[in-house]
Design an enzyme around this catalytic site. Sequence first.
Site, PDB file in Angstrom:
ATOM      1  N   GLY A 178      27.913   3.890  18.120  1.00 13.98           N
ATOM      2  CA  GLY A 178      27.297   2.773  17.391  1.00 13.98           C
ATOM      3  C   GLY A 178      28.046   2.533  16.093  1.00 13.98           C
ATOM      4  O   GLY A 178      28.209   3.447  15.283  1.00 13.98           O
ATOM      5  N   ASN A 208      15.978   5.942  12.731  1.00 16.82           N
ATOM      6  CA  ASN A 208      14.620   5.668  12.264  1.00 16.82           C
ATOM      7  C   ASN A 208      13.629   5.855  13.407  1.00 16.82           C
ATOM      8  O   ASN A 208      13.972   5.681  14.569  1.00 16.82           O
ATOM      9  CB  ASN A 208      14.499   4.189  11.845  1.00 16.82           C
ATOM     10  CG  ASN A 208      14.824   3.982  10.374  1.00 16.82           C
ATOM     11  OD1 ASN A 208      14.837   4.920   9.579  1.00 16.82           O
ATOM     12  ND2 ASN A 208      15.071   2.733  10.009  1.00 16.82           N
ATOM     13  N   ALA A 234      22.766   1.821   3.732  1.00 15.42           N
ATOM     14  CA  ALA A 234      23.954   1.002   3.982  1.00 15.42           C
ATOM     15  C   ALA A 234      23.563  -0.289   4.674  1.00 15.42           C
ATOM     16  O   ALA A 234      22.590  -0.333   5.412  1.00 15.42           O
ATOM     17  CB  ALA A 234      24.949   1.769   4.849  1.00 15.42           C
ATOM     18  N   LYS A 258       9.290  10.630   7.019  1.00 13.22           N
ATOM     19  CA  LYS A 258      10.126   9.423   6.912  1.00 13.22           C
ATOM     20  C   LYS A 258       9.465   8.271   7.679  1.00 13.22           C
ATOM     21  O   LYS A 258       9.455   7.125   7.214  1.00 13.22           O
ATOM     22  CB  LYS A 258      11.522   9.736   7.462  1.00 13.22           C
ATOM     23  CG  LYS A 258      12.471   8.546   7.568  1.00 13.22           C
ATOM     24  CD  LYS A 258      13.214   8.283   6.288  1.00 13.22           C
ATOM     25  CE  LYS A 258      13.934   6.958   6.203  1.00 13.22           C
ATOM     26  NZ  LYS A 258      15.055   6.763   7.075  1.00 13.22           N
ATOM     27  N   ASN A 281       8.561   4.309   6.606  1.00 11.17           N
ATOM     28  CA  ASN A 281       8.935   3.105   7.354  1.00 11.17           C
ATOM     29  C   ASN A 281       7.702   2.318   7.814  1.00 11.17           C
ATOM     30  O   ASN A 281       7.724   1.085   7.847  1.00 11.17           O
ATOM     31  CB  ASN A 281       9.815   3.464   8.568  1.00 11.17           C
ATOM     32  CG  ASN A 281      11.182   3.989   8.164  1.00 11.17           C
ATOM     33  OD1 ASN A 281      11.609   5.044   8.592  1.00 11.17           O
ATOM     34  ND2 ASN A 281      11.874   3.258   7.306  1.00 11.17           N
ATOM     35  N   ASN A 324      16.465  -3.464  -1.993  1.00 15.31           N
ATOM     36  CA  ASN A 324      16.890  -3.333  -0.579  1.00 15.31           C
ATOM     37  C   ASN A 324      16.217  -4.330   0.332  1.00 15.31           C
ATOM     38  O   ASN A 324      15.021  -4.575   0.227  1.00 15.31           O
ATOM     39  CB  ASN A 324      16.449  -1.968  -0.015  1.00 15.31           C
ATOM     40  CG  ASN A 324      17.517  -0.928  -0.116  1.00 15.31           C
ATOM     41  OD1 ASN A 324      18.247  -0.913  -1.089  1.00 15.31           O
ATOM     42  ND2 ASN A 324      17.566  -0.054   0.861  1.00 15.31           N
ATOM     43  N   SER A 335      15.776  -2.337   6.838  1.00 15.65           N
ATOM     44  CA  SER A 335      16.533  -2.493   8.094  1.00 15.65           C
ATOM     45  C   SER A 335      15.817  -3.472   9.032  1.00 15.65           C
ATOM     46  O   SER A 335      16.472  -4.243   9.736  1.00 15.65           O
ATOM     47  CB  SER A 335      16.716  -1.135   8.774  1.00 15.65           C
ATOM     48  OG  SER A 335      15.474  -0.498   8.947  1.00 15.65           O
TER      49      SER A 335
END
Length: 310
Positions: free
Chosen positions: A7, A103, A129, A185, A189, A253, A256
């Site tokens: 990826g 994620n 990123a 985490k 999210n 940010n 994603s």
Amino acid sequence: MKIVIIGSGAMGSLFAGFLAKAKEDVWLLDNNPQRAEKISEEGIKSQGVSGSWQVKVKMTTDPKEIGPADLIIIAVKSYHTKEAIKNIESIVAESTMILTLQNGLGNIEVISEVFGPERVIGGITNQGATLLKIANIKHAGTGETIIGRIDGKIPVGLRSLRETFNKAGIETRISKDIKALIWSKLIINVGINALTAITRLPNGKLLEFEGTRKIMEQAVSEAVRVAKRKRIKLIYDDPLAKVEAVCQATAANISSMLQDVQKKKHTEIDFINGVIVRQAQSLGLAAPVNTMLTNLVKTIEASYNNVVAC
Ligand code: PAF
């Protein structure tokens, strides 16, 4: 170390770049021939918190070209994991480790089913990123990467992986309770991603409106109830305060999931809020807010091409 990264999105390119700069034997594997050609020609270019840099990496669409690897990093979106690990037998040897820093929940299980749990390493990364265009990334933020095995064992290979990452400038430590980290985490999210995708707000802005704050609080508390029932020990005491702190630390940010929606791409909703809905159901718990967030994001995905301008 011979490292194959599957990826070439933002995270795959970032890790490939850092490891290639440290002179590791890095290969990027991607099924898209245009991306493969571009990255083979230009390498990876990055700007941001680690300065501006450009580095060449080996890139292919054919795993047979690579041969057995020491480490494979799965860096595709969670809904592509199954597809990404098909036909990679030629790069998996007896001692190959397979690392997922993706994620959401479920990737360790999918990889373990195919290649066995002993070689699978899970983890989370606080590196940020964004993919600007093919082979071009913005390194938006830096932070710890934490890795570990689901059984808590720390074999030599895992230690040497930590050394390799640290030597390459990817600050990394090992945890014996990777499940707790992945859930911790996940809850971040759960509180941020769908809300940003629906409202189109950057992370920090979620804290500025009463409505988004309330929904965040309810989504997080449903997820925490599921985690408690599963006896998962979260790594922070106050989950909502942690989600708010992450919003502040990553205020500018574009999450994603919002990036996916902006590009009209499939999102990871099924592996984030959707997982909470499914797990709550199987435990006989209610998760109405996560159900609504999941349904709204799925509606956004389904209507990318038929939104009537008004
Ligand atoms: O998915 C993301 O964008 C990130 O995990 C996070 C922590 C929400 C920051 O944007």
